[in-house]
Design a protein around this motif. Structure first.
Motif, PDB file in Angstrom:
ATOM      1  N   GLU A 105       0.829  -1.203   0.000  1.00 37.48           N
ATOM      2  CA  GLU A 105       0.000   0.000   0.000  1.00 37.48           C
ATOM      3  C   GLU A 105       0.864   1.255   0.000  1.00 37.48           C
ATOM      4  OE1 GLU A 105      -2.486  -0.576   3.383  1.00 37.48           O
ATOM      5  OE2 GLU A 105      -3.758  -2.040   2.354  1.00 37.48           O
ATOM      6  N   LYS A 106       1.935   1.249   0.787  1.00 40.04           N
ATOM      7  CA  LYS A 106       2.822   2.415   0.829  1.00 40.04           C
ATOM      8  C   LYS A 106       3.516   2.602  -0.515  1.00 40.04           C
ATOM      9  CE  LYS A 106       6.593   4.581   3.377  1.00 40.04           C
ATOM     10  NZ  LYS A 106       6.718   5.553   2.384  1.00 40.04           N
ATOM     11  N   LYS A 107       3.942   1.494  -1.127  1.00 39.61           N
ATOM     12  CA  LYS A 107       4.610   1.573  -2.427  1.00 39.61           C
ATOM     13  C   LYS A 107       3.665   2.171  -3.477  1.00 39.61           C
ATOM     14  CE  LYS A 107       5.020  -2.068  -4.928  1.00 39.61           C
ATOM     15  NZ  LYS A 107       5.314  -3.324  -5.590  1.00 39.61           N
ATOM     16  N   ILE A 108       2.418   1.731  -3.486  1.00 31.17           N
ATOM     17  CA  ILE A 108       1.437   2.252  -4.447  1.00 31.17           C
ATOM     18  C   ILE A 108       1.130   3.716  -4.155  1.00 31.17           C
ATOM     19  CG2 ILE A 108      -0.968   2.049  -5.199  1.00 31.17           C
ATOM     20  CD1 ILE A 108      -0.615  -1.011  -4.922  1.00 31.17           C
ATOM     21  N   PHE A 109       1.023   4.067  -2.882  1.00 34.31           N
ATOM     22  CA  PHE A 109       0.769   5.458  -2.500  1.00 34.31           C
ATOM     23  C   PHE A 109       1.917   6.358  -2.951  1.00 34.31           C
ATOM     24  CE2 PHE A 109       1.253   8.926   0.584  1.00 34.31           C
ATOM     25  CZ  PHE A 109       0.028   9.563   0.430  1.00 34.31           C
ATOM     26  N   ASP A 110       3.156   5.937  -2.671  1.00 35.52           N
ATOM     27  CA  ASP A 110       4.333   6.717  -3.073  1.00 35.52           C
ATOM     28  C   ASP A 110       4.429   6.819  -4.592  1.00 35.52           C
ATOM     29  OD1 ASP A 110       4.990   7.074  -0.426  1.00 35.52           O
ATOM     30  OD2 ASP A 110       6.548   5.520  -0.401  1.00 35.52           O
ATOM     31  N   ALA A 111       4.100   5.724  -5.293  1.00 36.94           N
ATOM     32  CA  ALA A 111       4.134   5.729  -6.757  1.00 36.94           C
ATOM     33  C   ALA A 111       3.116   6.719  -7.308  1.00 36.94           C
ATOM     34  CB  ALA A 111       3.869   4.325  -7.298  1.00 36.94           C
ATOM     35  N   ARG A 138      -4.009  14.908 -16.573  1.00 35.49           N
ATOM     36  CA  ARG A 138      -3.965  13.591 -17.221  1.00 35.49           C
ATOM     37  C   ARG A 138      -3.296  12.530 -16.347  1.00 35.49           C
ATOM     38  NH1 ARG A 138      -7.385  12.779 -20.003  1.00 35.49           N
ATOM     39  NH2 ARG A 138      -6.324  11.365 -21.366  1.00 35.49           N
ATOM     40  N   SER A 139      -3.014  12.851 -15.084  1.00 35.44           N
ATOM     41  CA  SER A 139      -2.274  11.906 -14.242  1.00 35.44           C
ATOM     42  C   SER A 139      -3.055  10.607 -13.997  1.00 35.44           C
ATOM     43  CB  SER A 139      -1.869  12.543 -12.914  1.00 35.44           C
ATOM     44  OG  SER A 139      -2.998  12.859 -12.143  1.00 35.44           O
ATOM     45  N   GLU A 140      -4.371  10.659 -13.946  1.00 42.52           N
ATOM     46  CA  GLU A 140      -5.152   9.434 -13.745  1.00 42.52           C
ATOM     47  C   GLU A 140      -5.010   8.492 -14.947  1.00 42.52           C
ATOM     48  OE1 GLU A 140      -6.540   8.342 -10.942  1.00 42.52           O
ATOM     49  OE2 GLU A 140      -5.727  10.175 -10.058  1.00 42.52           O
ATOM     50  N   GLU A 141      -4.978   9.058 -16.148  1.00 44.27           N
ATOM     51  CA  GLU A 141      -4.787   8.243 -17.347  1.00 44.27           C
ATOM     52  C   GLU A 141      -3.389   7.612 -17.341  1.00 44.27           C
ATOM     53  OE1 GLU A 141      -5.344   6.258 -20.886  1.00 44.27           O
ATOM     54  OE2 GLU A 141      -6.835   7.220 -19.624  1.00 44.27           O
ATOM     55  N   ILE A 142      -2.402   8.379 -16.895  1.00 45.33           N
ATOM     56  CA  ILE A 142      -1.034   7.863 -16.799  1.00 45.33           C
ATOM     57  C   ILE A 142      -0.981   6.730 -15.772  1.00 45.33           C
ATOM     58  CG2 ILE A 142       1.349   8.454 -16.170  1.00 45.33           C
ATOM     59  CD1 ILE A 142       0.628  11.340 -17.220  1.00 45.33           C
ATOM     60  N   LYS A 143      -1.678   6.898 -14.646  1.00 43.16           N
ATOM     61  CA  LYS A 143      -1.732   5.843 -13.627  1.00 43.16           C
ATOM     62  C   LYS A 143      -2.385   4.581 -14.186  1.00 43.16           C
ATOM     63  CE  LYS A 143      -1.922   8.963  -9.683  1.00 43.16           C
ATOM     64  NZ  LYS A 143      -2.750   9.554  -8.633  1.00 43.16           N
ATOM     65  N   ARG A 144      -3.439   4.742 -14.989  1.00 47.16           N
ATOM     66  CA  ARG A 144      -4.088   3.568 -15.586  1.00 47.16           C
ATOM     67  C   ARG A 144      -3.136   2.837 -16.540  1.00 47.16           C
ATOM     68  NH1 ARG A 144      -8.718   6.692 -15.091  1.00 47.16           N
ATOM     69  NH2 ARG A 144      -8.494   7.744 -17.075  1.00 47.16           N
ATOM     70  N   MET A 145      -2.392   3.603 -17.327  1.00 50.47           N
ATOM     71  CA  MET A 145      -1.427   2.985 -18.244  1.00 50.47           C
ATOM     72  C   MET A 145      -0.379   2.189 -17.460  1.00 50.47           C
ATOM     73  SD  MET A 145      -0.867   6.208 -20.853  1.00 50.47           S
ATOM     74  CE  MET A 145       0.348   5.463 -21.920  1.00 50.47           C
ATOM     75  N   ILE A 146       0.176   2.816 -16.426  1.00 50.01           N
ATOM     76  CA  ILE A 146       1.223   2.170 -15.633  1.00 50.01           C
ATOM     77  C   ILE A 146       0.647   0.971 -14.873  1.00 50.01           C
ATOM     78  CG2 ILE A 146       2.805   2.487 -13.692  1.00 50.01           C
ATOM     79  CD1 ILE A 146       3.200   5.376 -14.728  1.00 50.01           C
ATOM     80  N   GLY A 147      -0.577   1.101 -14.370  1.00 49.81           N
ATOM     81  CA  GLY A 147      -1.220  -0.012 -13.683  1.00 49.81           C
ATOM     82  C   GLY A 147      -1.389  -1.212 -14.594  1.00 49.81           C
ATOM     83  N   LYS A 148      -1.727  -0.950 -15.849  1.00 50.19           N
ATOM     84  CA  LYS A 148      -1.885  -2.038 -16.815  1.00 50.19           C
ATOM     85  C   LYS A 148      -0.536  -2.703 -17.117  1.00 50.19           C
ATOM     86  CE  LYS A 148      -4.003  -3.071 -21.271  1.00 50.19           C
ATOM     87  NZ  LYS A 148      -4.725  -2.526 -22.414  1.00 50.19           N
ATOM     88  N   ILE A 149       0.493  -1.893 -17.251  1.00 50.41           N
ATOM     89  CA  ILE A 149       1.827  -2.415 -17.566  1.00 50.41           C
ATOM     90  C   ILE A 149       2.393  -3.226 -16.407  1.00 50.41           C
ATOM     91  CG2 ILE A 149       4.231  -1.728 -17.994  1.00 50.41           C
ATOM     92  CD1 ILE A 149       3.048   0.683 -19.577  1.00 50.41           C
ATOM     93  N   THR A 150       2.199  -2.760 -15.171  1.00 53.46           N
ATOM     94  CA  THR A 150       2.794  -3.416 -13.996  1.00 53.46           C
ATOM     95  C   THR A 150       1.820  -4.330 -13.262  1.00 53.46           C
ATOM     96  OG1 THR A 150       2.216  -1.583 -12.518  1.00 53.46           O
ATOM     97  CG2 THR A 150       4.372  -1.467 -13.636  1.00 53.46           C
ATOM     98  N   ASP A 151       0.676  -4.602 -13.828  1.00 56.15           N
ATOM     99  CA  ASP A 151      -0.357  -5.425 -13.186  1.00 56.15           C
ATOM    100  C   ASP A 151      -0.755  -4.865 -11.827  1.00 56.15           C
ATOM    101  OD1 ASP A 151      -0.541  -7.272 -15.284  1.00 56.15           O
ATOM    102  OD2 ASP A 151       1.124  -8.456 -14.494  1.00 56.15           O
ATOM    103  N   GLY A 152      -0.840  -3.550 -11.733  1.00 53.26           N
ATOM    104  CA  GLY A 152      -1.287  -2.890 -10.509  1.00 53.26           C
ATOM    105  C   GLY A 152      -0.263  -2.839  -9.393  1.00 53.26           C
ATOM    106  N   PHE A 180       2.755  -1.175  -9.630  1.00 55.06           N
ATOM    107  CA  PHE A 180       3.522   0.066  -9.732  1.00 55.06           C
ATOM    108  C   PHE A 180       4.979  -0.222  -9.431  1.00 55.06           C
ATOM    109  CE2 PHE A 180      -0.826   1.279  -9.553  1.00 55.06           C
ATOM    110  CZ  PHE A 180      -0.912   2.367 -10.400  1.00 55.06           C
ATOM    111  N   GLY A 181       5.682   0.598  -8.701  1.00 55.75           N
ATOM    112  CA  GLY A 181       7.091   0.340  -8.461  1.00 55.75           C
ATOM    113  C   GLY A 181       7.768   1.514  -7.810  1.00 55.75           C
ATOM    114  N   LYS A 182       9.076   1.409  -7.703  1.00 56.59           N
ATOM    115  CA  LYS A 182       9.880   2.498  -7.161  1.00 56.59           C
ATOM    116  C   LYS A 182      11.283   2.393  -7.739  1.00 56.59           C
ATOM    117  CE  LYS A 182      10.008   2.218  -2.658  1.00 56.59           C
ATOM    118  NZ  LYS A 182       9.939   1.909  -1.233  1.00 56.59           N
TER     119      LYS A 182
END
Length: 197
Positions: free
Chosen positions: A64-70, A86-100, A102-104
């Motif tokens: 949860e902290k990793k996703i929050f920080d991401a 457009r940050s929500e659209e960017i988050k959706r793209m990254i979520g799709k790429i990383t299977d939700g 995200f990362g650091k």
């Protein structure tokens, strides 16, 4: 048993902690309420330690902290690239790429920059242009790394990128150029029209 500080033998038990304290000097007597674990895992539980509770929730809290920080990093980079809306659209793209997940780390900032570039090229937002150089300046990565990541993002998401707007790039570069800052308004407009042509 005697007090470790004054050698007194008169003790009382603290109701809150269950530990004994010396009536003479008030020193807390450590480890006098320890209850041994007898009978294996299914035996009686100790006073402060419960079997099987070590680390409960730590994996969830980390995720949860990793996703929050991401999410905060995505918002920050999108805002600095003037893509805050457009940050929500960017988050959706990254979520799709990383299977939700995200990362650091550096690779994640690179991925955010690549998704920003792909989004602008895909939508051709109001004729706006976002160059890879601008992204490199904000994200702090190598241009070749960004280009490679952009290619991977486009291929993975199956995006169709629009043509690069050269006229828009010229207008943006010329209007922000320090060399043209002291030029008369009419002359600058003429330069823009000729360059666009």
């Amino acid at each position: 048993m005697s007090c470790k500080r004054c050698n007194g033998t008169n003790f009382q038990r603290d109701d809150a902690t269950g530990n004994s304290f010396c009536c003479g000097c008030g020193t807390l007597q450590e480890y006098d309420n320890y209850e041994a674990q007898l009978g294996g895992v299914r035996g009686p539980q100790g006073t402060y330690i419960r079997v099987g509770t070590t680390g409960t929730g730590s994996v969830l809290a980390y995720r949860e902290k990793k996703i929050f920080d991401a999410g905060n990093l995505i918002d920050d980079i999108a805002e600095r690239l003037q893509l805050g809306e457009r940050s929500e659209e960017i988050k959706r793209m990254i979520g799709k790429i990383t299977d939700g997940e995200f990362g650091k780390g550096e690779w994640f900032s690179l991925l955010i920059g690549a998704c920003c570039y792909a989004l602008v090229r895909k939508e051709r937002r109001g004729g706006g242009v976002l160059t890879m150089d601008e992204i490199v300046g904000v994200v702090g990565c190598d241009l070749h790394q960004l280009g490679s990541m952009c290619k991977r993002v486009v291929e993975y998401l199956g995006l169709e990128l629009g043509e690069f707007d050269l006229v828009g790039l010229f207008v943006k570069t010329a209007s922000g150029s320090p060399r043209l800052s002291g030029v008369d308004g009419k002359k600058k407009e003429r330069v823009m029209k000729q360059g666009g042509f």
